[in-house]
Scaffold this motif. Structure first.
Motif, PDB file in Angstrom:
ATOM      1  N   MET A 104       8.268  65.949  66.562  1.00 22.06           N
ATOM      2  CA  MET A 104       8.176  66.939  65.574  1.00 22.06           C
ATOM      3  C   MET A 104       9.338  67.787  65.302  1.00 22.06           C
ATOM      4  N   ARG A 132       3.290  71.076  61.093  1.00 23.39           N
ATOM      5  CA  ARG A 132       3.334  69.917  61.983  1.00 23.39           C
ATOM      6  C   ARG A 132       4.550  69.175  61.513  1.00 23.39           C
ATOM      7  N   SER A 181       5.147  72.665  65.970  1.00 23.08           N
ATOM      8  CA  SER A 181       5.589  71.433  66.744  1.00 23.08           C
ATOM      9  C   SER A 181       5.247  71.594  67.938  1.00 23.08           C
TER      10      SER A 181
END
Length: 213
Positions: A115, A88, A110
């Motif tokens: 992200m 993440r 992501s």
């Protein structure tokens, strides 16, 4: 599915960047579609990578390959034919300069605009980019959004959605030296399709139980 259609058929070395819960199913999928003989694990916390190595050995006792816990993500990428990114992270987890011809990347961690598991260099160097859905990645894939914002790449350069590979509408890997990339942000309809498939199989085989709600 992406690995089945985009990775080299002889791909046997797997890099896993990010060894959390998401990586477990990813590894199981890779073992199902390619003859993996070596894994290169990298996690920001090395202890978690070591724990993940133990998990793989316990969960897949039939697999007789070798596992390496790496100190450097770029080196893990250099060693592998297939790269899984399942973090993440909000900053790139490896450098695009570590990519060599023939690699396949699954970027599945992501899923929000801020992200970014992949750097712009990786996006630009990819010869073929496949996504779960074009509409989804335009709104949620931080790497692709940020790459377009640089002016060096455009969403128009996406080659296909993964479903188009399955139906044969679009082609997968074209040659051994291609760098291929699959970007996934998650689609509820895909989850529903899998759930329905499992349900139908269960009914056909008389498994499970009926519950009144």
């Amino acid at each position: 599915m992406a690995t089945k259609y985009l990775a080299r058929r002889d791909a046997s070395r797997l890099a896993v960047i990010g060894t959390g819960a998401m990586a477990r199913e990813q590894v199981a999928a890779m073992l199902a579609v390619r003859p993996i003989t070596e894994m290169f694990l990298y996690n920001r916390t090395k202890e978690k990578a070591e724990q993940f190595a133990a998990y793989i050995q316990e969960e897949h006792p039939e697999w007789q390959g070798t596992i390496h816990v790496m100190d450097n993500a770029d080196e893990a990428v250099r060693q592998a034919h297939i790269v899984i990114c399942s973090t993440r992270s909000t900053t790139p987890v490896f450098s695009g300069t570590a990519l060599q011809p023939g690699k396949h990347i699954n970027a599945i961690g992501s899923y929000l605009p801020h992200m970014q598991e992949l750097d712009v260099e990786t996006i630009i160097r990819a010869d073929r980019i496949v996504v779960d859905t074009k509409e989804g990645v335009k709104h949620e894939a931080g790497e692709l959004i940020q790459a377009e914002n640089t002016g060096r790449w455009s969403f128009e350069q996406i080659d296909a959605e993964v479903g188009e590979l399955v139906t044969g509408e679009k082609s997968g890997r074209q040659h051994e030296k291609e760098i291929t990339l699959f970007k996934c942000v998650g689609v509820a309809s895909f989850d529903l399709a899998v759930a329905m498939g499992v349900y139908k199989k269960a009914v056909e085989n008389g498994k499970g139980m009926t519950i009144s709600l």
